[in-house]
Design a protein around this motif. Sequence first.
Motif, PDB file in Angstrom:
ATOM      1  N   ARG A 136       6.145  -0.527  -2.324  1.00 30.36           N
ATOM      2  CA  ARG A 136       7.232   0.212  -1.658  1.00 30.36           C
ATOM      3  C   ARG A 136       8.467  -0.683  -1.503  1.00 30.36           C
ATOM      4  NH1 ARG A 136       6.280   5.425  -2.467  1.00 30.36           N
ATOM      5  NH2 ARG A 136       4.577   6.257  -1.236  1.00 30.36           N
ATOM      6  N   ALA A 137       8.264  -1.953  -1.176  1.00 29.51           N
ATOM      7  CA  ALA A 137       9.400  -2.877  -1.065  1.00 29.51           C
ATOM      8  C   ALA A 137      10.091  -3.025  -2.418  1.00 29.51           C
ATOM      9  CB  ALA A 137       8.929  -4.233  -0.540  1.00 29.51           C
ATOM     10  N   MET A 143      -0.118  -2.324  -9.357  1.00 27.19           N
ATOM     11  CA  MET A 143       0.819  -2.768  -8.327  1.00 27.19           C
ATOM     12  C   MET A 143       0.579  -2.067  -6.986  1.00 27.19           C
ATOM     13  SD  MET A 143       2.199  -5.166  -9.897  1.00 27.19           S
ATOM     14  CE  MET A 143       3.759  -5.752  -9.289  1.00 27.19           C
ATOM     15  N   ALA A 144       0.005  -0.871  -7.012  1.00 27.75           N
ATOM     16  CA  ALA A 144      -0.291  -0.147  -5.778  1.00 27.75           C
ATOM     17  C   ALA A 144      -1.487  -0.734  -5.039  1.00 27.75           C
ATOM     18  CB  ALA A 144      -0.526   1.336  -6.062  1.00 27.75           C
ATOM     19  N   VAL A 145      -2.146  -1.722  -5.616  1.00 29.20           N
ATOM     20  CA  VAL A 145      -3.202  -2.429  -4.877  1.00 29.20           C
ATOM     21  C   VAL A 145      -2.600  -3.049  -3.609  1.00 29.20           C
ATOM     22  CG1 VAL A 145      -4.780  -4.424  -4.989  1.00 29.20           C
ATOM     23  CG2 VAL A 145      -4.694  -2.782  -6.881  1.00 29.20           C
ATOM     24  N   ASN A 146      -1.310  -3.406  -3.680  1.00 31.75           N
ATOM     25  CA  ASN A 146      -0.573  -3.849  -2.498  1.00 31.75           C
ATOM     26  C   ASN A 146       0.543  -2.825  -2.273  1.00 31.75           C
ATOM     27  OD1 ASN A 146       1.247  -4.975  -0.674  1.00 31.75           O
ATOM     28  ND2 ASN A 146       0.935  -7.057  -1.412  1.00 31.75           N
ATOM     29  N   PRO A 147       0.226  -1.720  -1.587  1.00 31.99           N
ATOM     30  CA  PRO A 147       1.208  -0.644  -1.458  1.00 31.99           C
ATOM     31  C   PRO A 147       2.473  -1.056  -0.705  1.00 31.99           C
ATOM     32  CG  PRO A 147      -0.737  -0.161  -0.130  1.00 31.99           C
ATOM     33  CD  PRO A 147      -1.041  -1.389  -0.939  1.00 31.99           C
ATOM     34  N   GLU A 148       2.361  -1.982   0.227  1.00 27.42           N
ATOM     35  CA  GLU A 148       3.553  -2.431   0.959  1.00 27.42           C
ATOM     36  C   GLU A 148       4.523  -3.143   0.010  1.00 27.42           C
ATOM     37  OE1 GLU A 148       0.093  -1.907   3.528  1.00 27.42           O
ATOM     38  OE2 GLU A 148       0.386  -3.317   1.893  1.00 27.42           O
ATOM     39  N   GLY A 152      -7.872  10.367  -8.470  1.00 29.43           N
ATOM     40  CA  GLY A 152      -8.572  11.362  -7.661  1.00 29.43           C
ATOM     41  C   GLY A 152      -9.235  10.793  -6.418  1.00 29.43           C
ATOM     42  N   GLU A 153      -9.344   9.483  -6.330  1.00 25.02           N
ATOM     43  CA  GLU A 153     -10.004   8.836  -5.193  1.00 25.02           C
ATOM     44  C   GLU A 153      -9.030   8.136  -4.252  1.00 25.02           C
ATOM     45  OE1 GLU A 153     -12.856   6.190  -6.948  1.00 25.02           O
ATOM     46  OE2 GLU A 153     -13.821   7.803  -8.069  1.00 25.02           O
ATOM     47  N   ALA A 154      -7.745   8.138  -4.589  1.00 28.05           N
ATOM     48  CA  ALA A 154      -6.749   7.425  -3.783  1.00 28.05           C
ATOM     49  C   ALA A 154      -6.510   8.130  -2.458  1.00 28.05           C
ATOM     50  CB  ALA A 154      -5.448   7.316  -4.555  1.00 28.05           C
ATOM     51  N   THR A 155      -6.250   7.331  -1.431  1.00 26.40           N
ATOM     52  CA  THR A 155      -5.930   7.856  -0.108  1.00 26.40           C
ATOM     53  C   THR A 155      -4.702   7.126   0.435  1.00 26.40           C
ATOM     54  OG1 THR A 155      -7.369   6.235   0.979  1.00 26.40           O
ATOM     55  CG2 THR A 155      -8.357   8.381   0.416  1.00 26.40           C
ATOM     56  N   GLY A 156      -4.127   7.666   1.490  1.00 25.90           N
ATOM     57  CA  GLY A 156      -3.037   7.005   2.197  1.00 25.90           C
ATOM     58  C   GLY A 156      -1.838   6.693   1.317  1.00 25.90           C
ATOM     59  N   ASP A 157      -1.290   5.491   1.506  1.00 27.60           N
ATOM     60  CA  ASP A 157      -0.105   5.070   0.760  1.00 27.60           C
ATOM     61  C   ASP A 157      -0.332   5.075  -0.747  1.00 27.60           C
ATOM     62  OD1 ASP A 157       1.393   4.726   3.052  1.00 27.60           O
ATOM     63  OD2 ASP A 157       1.123   2.546   3.122  1.00 27.60           O
ATOM     64  N   VAL A 158      -1.521   4.668  -1.160  1.00 26.47           N
ATOM     65  CA  VAL A 158      -1.813   4.628  -2.595  1.00 26.47           C
ATOM     66  C   VAL A 158      -1.765   6.040  -3.168  1.00 26.47           C
ATOM     67  CG1 VAL A 158      -3.528   4.011  -4.345  1.00 26.47           C
ATOM     68  CG2 VAL A 158      -3.123   2.477  -2.402  1.00 26.47           C
ATOM     69  N   ALA A 159      -2.336   7.003  -2.479  1.00 21.60           N
ATOM     70  CA  ALA A 159      -2.288   8.391  -2.936  1.00 21.60           C
ATOM     71  C   ALA A 159      -0.846   8.891  -3.021  1.00 21.60           C
ATOM     72  CB  ALA A 159      -3.110   9.293  -2.011  1.00 21.60           C
ATOM     73  N   GLU A 175      10.216  -0.742  -4.780  1.00 25.64           N
ATOM     74  CA  GLU A 175      10.977   0.483  -4.999  1.00 25.64           C
ATOM     75  C   GLU A 175      12.296   0.458  -4.226  1.00 25.64           C
ATOM     76  OE1 GLU A 175       8.058   3.436  -3.836  1.00 25.64           O
ATOM     77  OE2 GLU A 175       7.763   3.981  -5.952  1.00 25.64           O
ATOM     78  N   GLN A 176      12.266  -0.040  -3.002  1.00 26.31           N
ATOM     79  CA  GLN A 176      13.494  -0.126  -2.206  1.00 26.31           C
ATOM     80  C   GLN A 176      14.483  -1.110  -2.831  1.00 26.31           C
ATOM     81  OE1 GLN A 176      11.932  -1.085   1.708  1.00 26.31           O
ATOM     82  NE2 GLN A 176      12.274   1.011   2.384  1.00 26.31           N
ATOM     83  N   LEU A 177      13.977  -2.233  -3.306  1.00 25.36           N
ATOM     84  CA  LEU A 177      14.837  -3.215  -3.962  1.00 25.36           C
ATOM     85  C   LEU A 177      15.508  -2.590  -5.178  1.00 25.36           C
ATOM     86  CD1 LEU A 177      15.928  -6.108  -4.400  1.00 25.36           C
ATOM     87  CD2 LEU A 177      13.828  -6.565  -5.695  1.00 25.36           C
ATOM     88  N   ILE A 178      14.751  -1.901  -5.998  1.00 24.67           N
ATOM     89  CA  ILE A 178      15.308  -1.296  -7.205  1.00 24.67           C
ATOM     90  C   ILE A 178      16.347  -0.238  -6.850  1.00 24.67           C
ATOM     91  CG2 ILE A 178      14.751   0.115  -9.237  1.00 24.67           C
ATOM     92  CD1 ILE A 178      14.157  -2.980  -9.362  1.00 24.67           C
ATOM     93  N   ARG A 179      16.101   0.563  -5.831  1.00 22.88           N
ATOM     94  CA  ARG A 179      17.105   1.545  -5.414  1.00 22.88           C
ATOM     95  C   ARG A 179      18.392   0.851  -4.974  1.00 22.88           C
ATOM     96  NH1 ARG A 179      12.600   4.340  -3.634  1.00 22.88           N
ATOM     97  NH2 ARG A 179      12.686   3.484  -1.542  1.00 22.88           N
TER      98      ARG A 179
END
Length: 189
Positions: A45-46, A37-42, A10-17, A48-52
Amino acid sequence: MSIIQTTEPGEATGDVAEIYADDERTIGYVPEHTRVMAVNPEAYRAWEQLIRAIASPLGLRRYELVTLAAAQGGHSAHCRLAHGNRMRTLIDEEQLEAIARDYRHADLSAAEVAMMEHAERISTDAPDMTEADAQRLREVGFTDREIVDITLAAAARNYFSRAIQALGVAVDVPPGLSDRLRGALLAPL
């Protein structure tokens, strides 16, 4: 509880949200491993791209079977539960339970068993793998590209599993798992 302080959903913003919202949409909640893991959102996301990039050419069924075997070899209850849960849309629960208990005797094709053995070995004995390991996969019909993709999927699972284990992430039990399937997925690894 992990050793890392995370943002409450409920407190997340930006990429983390956005990352949290993706999990809410796809699985109905935000597991602790996502929060950590979302503590480092970049990096998340990388990842997730690798897994795809790895999963797409393998196909979802093969990717999830490889992931389940690699998680077994890596003693990752986190990943066994998460990916066992994902596999419920691909495989009926009875066969999934059999796969979780002993994939070698779960009515899988010879190619699927060989692929899972390869993935498990990557998690337990990668330094001692040889051309013979790849040849076993070729003998059941895999191309060199597929062998690379299977290997990448298993190695990627080891990366993620080791990271969440090292960060003390609590094991989330996905809602909706039957007691039998949960027991099979958590059986001594």
